[in-house]
Structures are given as structure tokens and as C-alpha cells.
Design an enzyme around this catalytic site. Structure first.
Site, PDB file in Angstrom:
ATOM      1  CB  CYS A  85      -0.913  -0.010   1.228  1.00 33.33           C
ATOM      2  SG  CYS A  85      -2.048   1.373   1.308  1.00 33.33           S
ATOM      3  CG  HIS A 126      -5.776  -2.643  -0.971  1.00 35.27           C
ATOM      4  ND1 HIS A 126      -4.757  -3.264  -0.282  1.00 35.27           N
ATOM      5  CD2 HIS A 126      -5.546  -1.310  -0.849  1.00 35.27           C
ATOM      6  CE1 HIS A 126      -3.953  -2.335   0.232  1.00 35.27           C
ATOM      7  NE2 HIS A 126      -4.415  -1.141  -0.107  1.00 35.27           N
ATOM      8  CD  GLU A 127      -7.198   1.149  -3.047  1.00 36.07           C
ATOM      9  OE1 GLU A 127      -7.216   1.865  -2.028  1.00 36.07           O
ATOM     10  OE2 GLU A 127      -6.141   0.724  -3.544  1.00 36.07           O
ATOM     11  CG  HIS A 130      -7.486   2.041   2.282  1.00 40.25           C
ATOM     12  ND1 HIS A 130      -6.605   2.443   3.251  1.00 40.25           N
ATOM     13  CD2 HIS A 130      -6.724   1.503   1.293  1.00 40.25           C
ATOM     14  CE1 HIS A 130      -5.367   2.166   2.878  1.00 40.25           C
ATOM     15  NE2 HIS A 130      -5.411   1.590   1.691  1.00 40.25           N
TER      16      HIS A 130
END
Length: 136
Positions: A85, A126-127, A130
Site C-alpha cells: 500500500c 483493498h480500497e 480502506h
């Protein structure tokens, strides 16, 4: 506008808030910032540029797709992945899904559904993590 990348783990660990049409500029800033970091990054969430809103951008190969308030509707094919990241150093192991379906609003604030698989699905997951304050 190209924004500075946030590396503050406390900030990144907080849940983001729903985006509104007033947050369209955040989508543009994500486009500019991802373009500036193209060599080392394939996706971003708004909190990575210091904005605690539910907005992500995912590189789809030819185009970068901005998603406002993305929701994971379906997932299948779990596997273990190693990810890095831009906001963190090193790589970490995590579980991802080979195929997903996401609902979101686009830059025109139209509701869309998108089926993603493979690498693109992994980036999107993954995003989206977040946005929930989940750091790999």
C-alpha cells in the site's frame, strides 16, 4: 489536484463517511493523485489523500474507475494474497475473493453495478477495506 499521501495509521484506521454529490471533486483529486503515482500504485481510497469519505479509484487497465459509496454485493473464490500500500511500508498477507460484484455511484452520480474478477477485484477489495478503516 494532486494530493499528498496520508501515512497516519490512526487516521487511516477510522471508518469513512458516506459521500455525497458535493464530493465529486474528491473523485477528481483521486484521479489526479493516482495518475501522479502510476508507477507505484493501482488504486486509492479518499482517506489516503486525507479525506474521510467513501470514495475509491481502481485502475481497470485502460481506465481508472472512480466509485462513490461502493458496496460489495457478492464475492466468491477466496484466496490468500500479499499486498502493499502506498500509505504503508512492506507487504502483508490478506484474504481476497477472485470474483466480486459491487454497486456504487459514478462521477455522474448514477448508480452502477460492476462485476470484477482477478487483479481488478483484488484492487477494489483493498480500497474498499480502506473505507472501513481496515489496514492490511
Amino acid at each position: 489536484m494532486v494530493r499528498e499521501i496520508t501515512k497516519d495509521i490512526f487516521f487511516l484506521g477510522q471508518k469513512s463517511e458516506p459521500a455525497t454529490e458535493a464530493d465529486i471533486q474528491t473523485g477528481r483529486d483521486l484521479q489526479d493523485t493516482l495518475k501522479a503515482h502510476r508507477a507505484e500504485c493501482v488504486g486509492m481510497a479518499a482517506n489516503m489523500i486525507g479525506i474521510k469519505k467513501n470514495v475509491i479509484i481502481v485502475n481497470m487497465g485502460i481506465v481508472d474507475l472512480v466509485m462513490f459509496n461502493p458496496v460489495l454485493l457478492k464475492k466468491s473464490g477466496p484466496y490468500e494474497a500479499e499486498e502493499g500500500c502506498l500509505s504503508l511500508t512492506g507487504v502483508r498477507k490478506t484474504t481476497r475473493y477472485r470474483e466480486i460484484e459491487v454497486e456504487y455511484r459514478d462521477m455522474s452520480w448514477t448508480v452502477r453495478r460492476q462485476k470484477l474478477s482477478g487483479w481488478t477485484a483484488q484492487i477494489c477489495q483493498h480500497e474498499m477495506d480502506h473505507l472501513k478503516g481496515i489496514i492490511i
